[in-house]
Design an enzyme around this catalytic site. Structure first.
Site, PDB file in Angstrom:
ATOM      1  N   CYS A 176       0.828  -1.208   0.000  1.00  0.00           N
ATOM      2  CA  CYS A 176       0.000   0.000   0.000  1.00  0.00           C
ATOM      3  C   CYS A 176       0.862   1.257   0.000  1.00  0.00           C
ATOM      4  O   CYS A 176       1.402   1.646   1.037  1.00  0.00           O
ATOM      5  CB  CYS A 176      -0.922  -0.025   1.222  1.00  0.00           C
ATOM      6  N   CYS A 198      -0.406   4.084   2.285  1.00  0.00           N
ATOM      7  CA  CYS A 198      -0.120   3.914   3.715  1.00  0.00           C
ATOM      8  C   CYS A 198       1.370   4.145   3.999  1.00  0.00           C
ATOM      9  O   CYS A 198       1.718   4.744   5.003  1.00  0.00           O
ATOM     10  CB  CYS A 198      -0.463   2.492   4.180  1.00  0.00           C
ATOM     11  N   ASP A 199       2.238   3.654   3.123  1.00  0.00           N
ATOM     12  CA  ASP A 199       3.668   3.592   3.460  1.00  0.00           C
ATOM     13  C   ASP A 199       4.544   4.559   2.674  1.00  0.00           C
ATOM     14  O   ASP A 199       5.747   4.637   2.932  1.00  0.00           O
ATOM     15  CB  ASP A 199       4.186   2.160   3.210  1.00  0.00           C
TER      16      ASP A 199
END
Ligand code: NAP
Length: 308
Positions: free
Chosen positions: A136, A139-140
């Site tokens: 992701c 997200c990261d």
């Protein structure tokens, strides 16, 4: 809670399909519970930018769209249980959904549990997950600031991940096993004109290697058989989705990929059980179509309950 709570409709999954189904059933005054194992929104909540959900001319962030859908559904009275479904028992008129927080009973169930990301299944993928291997970019992404990274895959997922991560990384390789992309033309144009993005065609990732974190990828050109090593600080795997249907085996008809077979009313082969969104066979996996599936399933569930 008590070990068995009675509802009119149980919705499994809190992505766009489940949230829209909940909006419709609760607005129809049906006592509805939405069961979601993790945060609501599903894949939608992870999308950095959604450009193709009607009504948002400037695009909308997936988390923001999730919040709006959640507020709208709960405004009409959807209850929300954060637990995981382990089994469904079909007693005909009533169905019992067994979860980690107890049992829920209803005549109608809408399965909207979505999908999870397919794994590559190569050495290092599991061992270095969270230490340079990511599924992701939204997200990261910030963890990869000024690093050289790779994205694996050639669909909308991979190209979306690449365009997002290029805001942070110094260089992004897209590694694809063929020389043509599955992704939509607008995304192809976006990635091909991004100076930070470079494609590596006809290539498989054979291993992800590194001491404590990802340091390099072992690659193999499928056409020539040539093997090489690509130094990277991270790798994003975006090679498709698999439906979350393990707990449905033997209950409803599924296709060879494990997706639930429905008709155009979102009915499964079991009366009173509906499926909507990514979990459904032949889904085109768009937020807008998942929402449409959810609305359709809710309308026919409402009719099913009324006729009972
Ligand atoms: P997808 O469209 O199924 O694409 C998967 C990609 O991964 C394909 O290019 C495929 O290669 C490759 N692949 C599959 N297995 C592989 C393996 N073992 N090794 C190497 N490569 C492999 O999946 P997606 O991009 O996740 O999108 C899923 C669905 O969501 C699609 O219907 C898409 O339109 C929709 N969607 C996704 C997003 C998103 O951001 N995730 C956004 C909008 C819509 P081949 O091409 O050679 O098969």
């Amino acid at each position: 809670m008590s070990t068995s709570s009675q509802y009119d409709v149980i919705i499994i999954g809190g992505g766009p399909a489940g949230l829209t189904a909940g909006l419709y059933t609760s607005r129809a005054k049906l006592k509805t519970i939405l069961i979601e194992g993790s945060a609501v929104g599903g894949r939608m909540a992870e999308a950095w930018e959604i450009e193709n959900y009607p009504g948002f001319t400037e695009s909308i962030n997936g988390y923001d769209l999730t919040q709006k859908m959640y507020e709208q559904a709960t405004k009409f009275g959807v209850e929300h249980a954060q637990s995981s479904v382990t089994a469904i028992i079909n007693d005909g008129a009533n169905k019992t959904v067994t979860t980690t927080s107890g049992d829920y009973v209803a005549p109608a169930i809408i399965i909207a549990g979505g999908s999870e990301r397919r794994k590559l299944g190569v050495p290092g993928e599991k061992e270095l997950a969270g230490r340079g291997v990511s599924f992701c970019a939204t997200c990261d992404g910030p963890f990869f600031r000024d690093k050289v990274v790779a994205v694996v895959g050639g669909g909308n997922g991979a190209l979306n991940e690449a365009t997002h991560i290029s805001h942070f990384a110094s260089k992004v390789y897209i590694i694809h096993r063929r020389d043509t992309l599955r992704a939509t033309p607008v995304l192809q144009e976006k990635t091909k004109s991004d100076p930070k993005i470079e494609f590596i065609w006809n290539t498989d990732v054979e291993a992800i290697e590194g001491e404590d974190t990802v340091e390099h990828l072992k690659l193999k050109n499928i056409r020539t058989g040539e093997e090489s090593t690509l130094p990277v600080g991270g790798v994003f795997i975006a090679v498709g989705l698999v439906p979350n249907t393990d707990y449905l085996k033997g209950l409803v008809e599924m296709d060879s990929s494990g997706a639930v077979v429905t008709n155009d009313k979102m009915e499964t082969n079991v009366p009173g059980i509906y499926a909507a969104g990514d979990v459904r066979a032949n889904s085109v996996r768009q937020v807008v179509t998942a929402a449409g599936d959810g609305a359709t399933a809710a309308i026919y569930a409402q009719k099913y309950i009324a006729e009972k």
